[in-house]
Enzyme design. Structure first.
Site, PDB file in Angstrom:
ATOM      1  N   GLY A 134      10.877  -1.452 -15.787  1.00 43.97           N
ATOM      2  CA  GLY A 134      10.588  -2.553 -14.841  1.00 43.97           C
ATOM      3  C   GLY A 134      10.956  -3.766 -15.042  1.00 43.97           C
ATOM      4  CG  HIS A 182      14.019 -41.562 -20.671  1.00 44.45           C
ATOM      5  ND1 HIS A 182      14.658 -40.523 -20.303  1.00 44.45           N
ATOM      6  CD2 HIS A 182      14.403 -42.099 -22.087  1.00 44.45           C
ATOM      7  CE1 HIS A 182      15.745 -40.783 -21.583  1.00 44.45           C
ATOM      8  NE2 HIS A 182      15.491 -41.513 -22.343  1.00 44.45           N
TER       9      HIS A 182
END
Length: 475
Positions: A194, A452
Site C-alpha cells: 500500500g 523572510h
C-alpha cells in the site's frame, strides 16, 4: 472500536436488560477518539450533561496507535537523516545507530503526556467518562456492562481499524501499523503493501532507520489521492532516497517462515523481506455495535449521514472515520465540535470536505487542501495553475529540500487548491486552508507580506505568479 468477544448470550442479555439501571444525559457519545472527545468537551462547555463511553484509552487511535506515535517515529527518523547528512553543512558527526528502546521510550513519553492532559481536560469539564464496551440498544440508549445510558442525543464515534485484503491474515511477520509501532528492532528489510499515507510514512521511517524498503501499490502512483504533480514529485524523492516501489502491481499472496516473508504479485514477481506491513487503508469500526438493529443507515460498514452529520434516525449523529470521506483525526475532531454545537442550537456552518487539510509526514512532506487540478477542471471548467519551485526559496535551500508549491484557481476566480511537496511543508497548510476556505484570490495573497527567510514565502511567490506578476518564478 469492536464488540466485546465475551458478550453474554441472548438469554443473559434479556435478563440484564430487564434489571438494567438507566442514567439520563443530554448527549451520550459512543467512542472516545478525536471525534468523540471533541464532542464531549464542546458539549460540556455549552452546559450540556455528557456521557463519553470508551472501551480502550481516551484519545483513541490517533493518540495511541496512529497520528501521534507515528509522527514521533518520523521525528526520530528526521534526526537520524540530519546526523547522517551533517557533514554537508560543516558539522562532523557520526550516526552510531538506532536504539529502538529509546526511540519507543521517546514516542511513548509523548503519548503518555498527551493522554494525561486529555484525561485532565475531560475530568475538569465534568464529562462522565464510562469505561467499557458500549452497544446501541435503542435509538436513544447505549448499554455498557448492564447499565444503560440514555441520551436526548446520541453521537456514534467508534473510529476505524487497520484493514487487510481478503485471505491475507495478519500474524507473525505480516503486520499492520499497530504492530509496526510496537517493534523493538529495526527490520533489515520490509515490504509495504500500500502506497497511501500510512504506507509511505512507514517506508520513510524504516528507510531513515537503515532498512531496505519496497512499496507495492496497485494504483498507478504513490499517494494516489493527491494531485498527480505531488505523486510524481514524491516518487522522484523516494527514488533518490533508494526507497523502492512498484506501482500498478497487485498483491497475490505471501508465505512466511522464521526468517522472513516472500510476497508474490499477480504479474508473477516475488519480493523477499523480514516483514510485510499491510497498509491498505482503514475500515469503519461499526460491526456488532447495534447500529443496523436500530435502523441506522449503513453502507459497506460506514454510517450514512446528511451534511449536518445526522443519520436520519431519532437524534442520532455520527462523526469521524465511520462517516464516508477523509479518515483524518482533525476531520473527526472538527465534526465532533460541529455536532455538539448543532445539538446546542448554534447552527454551525457545514464543514466542507474539500476544505479539510491533508498532510502526509514522510520525507519530503506532502500537503494539500482543496481540489486537485483535475477536480477543479471538472467542477469549474477552465482553471489556471502555477508551480513555484522551492529551489528559489532561501529557507528551503538552507534546509536542503527540493519540492514545490502548486496553486490552482478558478479562471479569473479564487484559489481552489493548494498542493505542496518538501521538507516541513505540512507546517504551511494553515495558510493554505485559509486561502481555500475563505476563497482568496491570488491578488489577495500576493499583497500579504511573507516573512523572510521562511518557506512560507514560497506561498506568496506562487500567489504572485498566479496573479500574473512573478518575481522569482519564470513565466
Amino acid at each position: 472500536m469492536t464488540a466485546d468477544p465475551a458478550q453474554p448470550g441472548p438469554t443473559m442479555v434479556l435478563k440484564e436488560r430487564y434489571v438494567a439501571e438507566t442514567q439520563d444525559y443530554d448527549i451520550v457519545i459512543l467512542g472516545g477518539g478525536s471525534g468523540g472527545y471533541a464532542a464531549a468537551l464542546r458539549g460540556a462547555e455549552l452546559g450540556l450533561k455528557v456521557a463519553l463511553i470508551e472501551a480502550g484509552k481516551l484519545g483513541g487511535t490517533c493518540l495511541h496507535r496512529g497520528c501521534i506515535p507515528t509522527k514521533a517515529l518520523l521525528h526520530s527518523a528526521e534526526v537520524a537523516d540530519t546526523i547522517r547528512e551533517s557533514a554537508g553543512v560543516g558539522v562532523e558527526s557520526t550516526l552510531g545507530g538506532i536504539d529502538m528502546a529509546k526511540v519507543n521510550s521517546f514516542k511513548d513519553g509523548i503519548v503518555a503526556r498527551l493522554y494525561k492532559g486529555l484525561q485532565g481536560l475531560v475530568s475538569s469539564r465534568k464529562v462522565d467518562l464510562i469505561a467499557g464496551w458500549g452497544r446501541l440498544v435503542a435509538q436513544d440508549t447505549v448499554e455498557v456492562d448492564g447499565t444503560r445510558y440514555r441520551g436526548r442525543n446520541v453521537i456514534l464515534a467508534t473510529g476505524s481499524y487497520s484493514k487487510t485484503l481478503p485471505g491475507l491474515e495478519i500474524g507473525g511477520r505480516v503486520i499492520t501499523s499497530e504492530q509496526a509501532l510496537e517493534l523493538d528492532y529495526v527490520p533489515k528489510s520490509a515490504i509495504v503493501l500500500g502506497g497511501g499515507v500510512i504506507g509511505v510514512e512507514f517506508a520513510s521511517v524504516w528507510n531513515s532507520f537503515g532498512a531496505d524498503v519496497t512499496i507495492i501499490e496497485g494504483l498507478p502512483n504513490l499517494v494516489p489521492n493527491e494531485d498527480p504533480a505531488l505523486s510524481k514529485g514524491l516518487e522522484r524523492a523516494f527514488r533518490k532516497r533508494k526507497i523502492a516501489f512498484q506501482t500498478k502491481t497487485m498483491f497475490a499472496g505471501v508465505e512466511q517462515n522464521d526468517d522472513g516473508v516472500k510476497v508474490t504479485t499477480q504479474d508473477g514477481k516475488t519480493f523477499e523481506a523480514e516483514l510485510l506491513l499491510v497498509a491498505v487503508g482503514r475500515g469503519p469500526a461499526t460491526a456488532n455495535l447495534g447500529y443496523e438493529d436500530n435502523g441506522i443507515p449503513m453502507e459497506r460498514g460506514f454510517v450514512l449521514t446528511d451534511e449536518r452529520l445526522h443519520t436520519g434516525v431519532g437524534n442520532v449523529y455520527a462523526v469521524g472515520d465511520i462517516v464516508p470521506g477523509l479518515q483524518l483525526a482533525h476531520r473527526g475532531f472538527q465534526q465532533g465540535i460541529f455536532v455538539a454545537e448543532e445539538i446546542a442550537g448554534l447552527k454551525p456552518a457545514v464543514i466542507a470536505e474539500s476544505g479539510i487539510p491533508r498532510v502526509t509526514y514522510c520525507e519530503p512532506n506532502v500537503a494539500s487542501v482543496g481540489l486537485t487540478e483535475a477536480e477543479a477542471k471538472e467542477a469549474y471548467g477552465e482553471v489556471e495553475s502555477v508551480e513555484y519551485n522551492l529551489g528559489g526559496n532561501g529557507k528551503s535551500q538552507i534546509l536542503q529540500t527540493t519540492g514545490f508549491v502548486k496553486l490552482v484557481r478558478q479562471k479569473d476566480g479564487p484559489i481552489v487548491g493548494v498542493h505542496m511537496l518538501g521538507a516541513r511543508v505540512g507546517e504551511l497548510i494553515g495558510e493554505g486552508q485559509l486561502m481555500v476556505n475563505w476563497e482568496a484570490y491570488p491578488e489577495d495573497v500576493a499583497a500579504l507580506v511573507h516573512a523572510h527567510p521562511t518557506q512560507d514565502e514560497a506561498m506568496g511567490e506562487a500567489a504572485l505568479a498566479l496573479a500574473g506578476k512573478p518575481l522569482h518564478a519564470h513565466n
